[in-house]
Design a protein around this motif. Structure first.
Motif, PDB file in Angstrom:
ATOM      1  N   ALA A  98       0.834  -1.202   0.000  1.00 36.33           N
ATOM      2  CA  ALA A  98       0.000   0.000   0.000  1.00 36.33           C
ATOM      3  C   ALA A  98       0.871   1.255   0.000  1.00 36.33           C
ATOM      4  N   ALA A  99       2.007   1.198   0.683  1.00 36.79           N
ATOM      5  CA  ALA A  99       2.928   2.340   0.689  1.00 36.79           C
ATOM      6  C   ALA A  99       3.512   2.585  -0.697  1.00 36.79           C
ATOM      7  N   VAL A 100       3.811   1.519  -1.415  1.00 33.67           N
ATOM      8  CA  VAL A 100       4.328   1.663  -2.778  1.00 33.67           C
ATOM      9  C   VAL A 100       3.260   2.282  -3.678  1.00 33.67           C
ATOM     10  N   PHE A 101       2.015   1.853  -3.524  1.00 43.20           N
ATOM     11  CA  PHE A 101       0.925   2.486  -4.277  1.00 43.20           C
ATOM     12  C   PHE A 101       0.813   3.965  -3.937  1.00 43.20           C
ATOM     13  N   ALA A 102       1.013   4.304  -2.670  1.00 39.53           N
ATOM     14  CA  ALA A 102       0.907   5.703  -2.248  1.00 39.53           C
ATOM     15  C   ALA A 102       1.943   6.579  -2.931  1.00 39.53           C
ATOM     16  N   LEU A 103       3.100   6.028  -3.229  1.00 39.79           N
ATOM     17  CA  LEU A 103       4.134   6.809  -3.907  1.00 39.79           C
ATOM     18  C   LEU A 103       3.657   7.289  -5.278  1.00 39.79           C
ATOM     19  N   ASN A 104       2.790   6.507  -5.906  1.00 37.93           N
ATOM     20  CA  ASN A 104       2.288   6.849  -7.240  1.00 37.93           C
ATOM     21  C   ASN A 104       0.947   7.566  -7.215  1.00 37.93           C
ATOM     22  N   HIS A 105       0.139   7.328  -6.182  1.00 40.03           N
ATOM     23  CA  HIS A 105      -1.233   7.856  -6.172  1.00 40.03           C
ATOM     24  C   HIS A 105      -1.504   8.801  -5.011  1.00 40.03           C
ATOM     25  N   GLY A 106      -0.521   9.032  -4.155  1.00 45.75           N
ATOM     26  CA  GLY A 106      -0.705   9.940  -3.034  1.00 45.75           C
ATOM     27  C   GLY A 106      -1.104   9.254  -1.752  1.00 45.75           C
ATOM     28  N   ILE A 107      -1.881   8.174  -1.882  1.00 45.16           N
ATOM     29  CA  ILE A 107      -2.366   7.455  -0.704  1.00 45.16           C
ATOM     30  C   ILE A 107      -2.547   5.984  -1.052  1.00 45.16           C
ATOM     31  N   GLY A 108      -2.289   5.126  -0.068  1.00 41.97           N
ATOM     32  CA  GLY A 108      -2.580   3.700  -0.140  1.00 41.97           C
ATOM     33  C   GLY A 108      -3.049   3.264   1.230  1.00 41.97           C
ATOM     34  N   MET A 109      -3.889   2.204   1.285  1.00 38.10           N
ATOM     35  CA  MET A 109      -4.520   1.859   2.554  1.00 38.10           C
ATOM     36  C   MET A 109      -4.529   0.352   2.783  1.00 38.10           C
ATOM     37  N   MET A 111      -3.552  17.515   5.627  1.00 38.39           N
ATOM     38  CA  MET A 111      -2.204  18.048   5.805  1.00 38.39           C
ATOM     39  C   MET A 111      -1.202  17.305   4.922  1.00 38.39           C
ATOM     40  N   ALA A 112      -1.330  15.984   4.836  1.00 32.41           N
ATOM     41  CA  ALA A 112      -0.435  15.220   3.960  1.00 32.41           C
ATOM     42  C   ALA A 112      -0.608  15.649   2.507  1.00 32.41           C
ATOM     43  N   LYS A 113      -1.862  15.824   2.087  1.00 29.40           N
ATOM     44  CA  LYS A 113      -2.135  16.229   0.703  1.00 29.40           C
ATOM     45  C   LYS A 113      -1.603  17.646   0.437  1.00 29.40           C
ATOM     46  N   ARG A 114      -1.798  18.543   1.378  1.00 27.03           N
ATOM     47  CA  ARG A 114      -1.342  19.917   1.201  1.00 27.03           C
ATOM     48  C   ARG A 114       0.173  19.989   1.033  1.00 27.03           C
ATOM     49  N   HIS A 115       0.870  19.141   1.767  1.00 30.03           N
ATOM     50  CA  HIS A 115       2.335  19.134   1.694  1.00 30.03           C
ATOM     51  C   HIS A 115       2.856  18.162   0.631  1.00 30.03           C
ATOM     52  N   GLN A 116       1.943  17.532  -0.113  1.00 33.01           N
ATOM     53  CA  GLN A 116       2.293  16.591  -1.172  1.00 33.01           C
ATOM     54  C   GLN A 116       3.170  15.455  -0.641  1.00 33.01           C
ATOM     55  N   ILE A 117       2.763  14.940   0.515  1.00 28.80           N
ATOM     56  CA  ILE A 117       3.470  13.832   1.146  1.00 28.80           C
ATOM     57  C   ILE A 117       2.629  12.572   0.992  1.00 28.80           C
ATOM     58  N   PRO A 118       3.125  11.547   0.323  1.00 27.18           N
ATOM     59  CA  PRO A 118       2.375  10.284   0.223  1.00 27.18           C
ATOM     60  C   PRO A 118       2.105   9.717   1.615  1.00 27.18           C
ATOM     61  N   VAL A 119       0.946   9.081   1.770  1.00 29.47           N
ATOM     62  CA  VAL A 119       0.558   8.552   3.074  1.00 29.47           C
ATOM     63  C   VAL A 119       0.009   7.144   2.926  1.00 29.47           C
ATOM     64  N   MET A 120       0.417   6.263   3.821  1.00 28.13           N
ATOM     65  CA  MET A 120      -0.152   4.916   3.913  1.00 28.13           C
ATOM     66  C   MET A 120      -0.939   4.841   5.209  1.00 28.13           C
ATOM     67  N   CYS A 121      -2.219   4.447   5.107  1.00 31.15           N
ATOM     68  CA  CYS A 121      -3.091   4.364   6.274  1.00 31.15           C
ATOM     69  C   CYS A 121      -3.360   2.911   6.642  1.00 31.15           C
ATOM     70  N   CYS A 122      -3.229   2.598   7.912  1.00 32.83           N
ATOM     71  CA  CYS A 122      -3.625   1.279   8.417  1.00 32.83           C
ATOM     72  C   CYS A 122      -4.548   1.491   9.610  1.00 32.83           C
ATOM     73  N   MET A 123      -5.431   0.526   9.858  1.00 36.35           N
ATOM     74  CA  MET A 123      -6.627   0.794  10.645  1.00 36.35           C
ATOM     75  C   MET A 123      -6.440   0.773  12.152  1.00 36.35           C
ATOM     76  N   GLY A 124      -5.538  -0.005  12.694  1.00 34.91           N
ATOM     77  CA  GLY A 124      -5.355  -0.011  14.145  1.00 34.91           C
ATOM     78  C   GLY A 124      -6.550  -0.580  14.891  1.00 34.91           C
ATOM     79  N   GLY A 125      -6.721  -0.165  16.148  1.00 32.67           N
ATOM     80  CA  GLY A 125      -7.698  -0.790  17.038  1.00 32.67           C
ATOM     81  C   GLY A 125      -9.080  -0.172  16.987  1.00 32.67           C
TER      82      GLY A 125
END
Length: 300
Positions: free
Chosen positions: A101-112, A261-275
């Motif tokens: 998902a992080a690799v996808f985020a590098l190309n699309h901005g976000i991966g989950m 904030m991640a989008k505004r700074h053009q920082i790719p983000v990978m989200c995982c769900m946690g508890g």
């Protein structure tokens, strides 16, 4: 296109007695498909992660003991799970999902990842239903492959990310930020690069004020080029373990703050769900689902 890691093994590999609230790993994708937030094309089944990638983070002796199910009784008890080969394979696949998902985020901005966020796993041991630390494995993968230089881990689960803090103690290429319940598990906290401990009963206003006050400062100070976001929903007032008082809207505003904030700074983000441990599974699904809605709204 938003890409989301998910496999049926996320829920089906869990031992009897541990499937609630872990059934969310099947119900959440069903909800997202039903409401039209995602289609089947958004999902991918993650590969099992290569052992060499895991060993960039975890001690080889611990990993060998884990694979051979040769942990001591006290080590098994600390994880909270009875060990099985299926459970270990599940953890390896979840970690693979976060990396992919992080690799996808590098190309699309976000991966989950529908699962992940296993922040209680240390270099050499598991704790708190966490055997392998997918957050740390993903950060180390990005750095080792020269896909990122400075990784920010934003951990907003109600429990401190003690394993992640231990793994990256003294590191300057990873910044660990944990905002959690002051008196909640783990009772012995590790030291993150920044810990923000909140009192029991914290509601939307105080929570969002503290988050909005500190996150921009971290961004300015650390200047990350990749973000990993652990967006646990055990901060809900309905959570049986959280001891906080956030509403569904408060959780949505929290996630919107981080993703915007991640989008505004053009920082790719990978989200995982946690508890998430609310008595009603609907509360858990509703809270998790909105971060996927926000991802589609903000990024696509």
């Amino acid at each position: 296109m938003l890409k989301v890691a998910w496999s049926e093994s996320y829920a089906h590999s869990l031992p009897p007695g541990h499937r609630f609230p872990m059934e969310k790993y099947n119900l959440l994708p069903e909800q997202l498909l039903y409401e039209g937030t995602l289609t089947q094309d958004n999902f991918f089944v993650p590969d099992l992660l290569d052992e060499n990638v895991i060993l960039t983070t975890h001690d080889p002796i611990y990993f060998d003991k884990l694979k051979s199910q040769n942990l001591t009784r006290s080590e098994i008890r600390a994880t909270g799970f009875p060990l099985s080969q299926e459970l270990i394979q599940r953890e390896i696949q979840i970690a693979g999902g976060s990396v992919q998902a992080a690799v996808f985020a590098l190309n699309h901005g976000i991966g989950m990842n529908i699962a992940g966020g296993t922040h209680h796993a240390f270099t050499d041991r598991g704790e708190g239903f966490c055997l392998l630390n997918d957050l740390a494995i993903t950060a180390n993968f990005l750095l080792k492959k020269h896909l990122a230089k400075r990784v920010l881990i934003v951990d907003l689960d109600v429990h401190q990310g003690n394993g992640t803090a231990q793994i990256f103690r003294g590191r300057h290429d990873v910044f660990t930020f944990s905002m959690h319940g002051e008196k909640n598990y783990p009772h012995r906290k590790e030291q993150s690069h920044l810990d923000l401990a909140l009192p029991d009963g914290t509601g939307d206003d105080l929570y969002l004020k503290r988050l909005n006050g500190v996150l921009p400062k971290i961004m300015e100070y650390f200047s990350p080029d990749f973000m990993i976001y652990q967006c646990g929903v055990d901060v809900l007032s309905s959570d049986q373990l959280g001891r906080m008082a956030l509403s569904q809207e408060g959780v949505r505003q929290r996630d919107k703050t981080v993703l915007t904030m991640a989008k505004r700074h053009q920082i790719p983000v990978m989200c995982c769900m946690g508890g998430g441990y609310s008595k009603r599974i609907k509360d858990i699904i509703d809270a998790h689902a909105q971060v996927f809605r926000l991802a589609q709204e903000i990024y696509f």
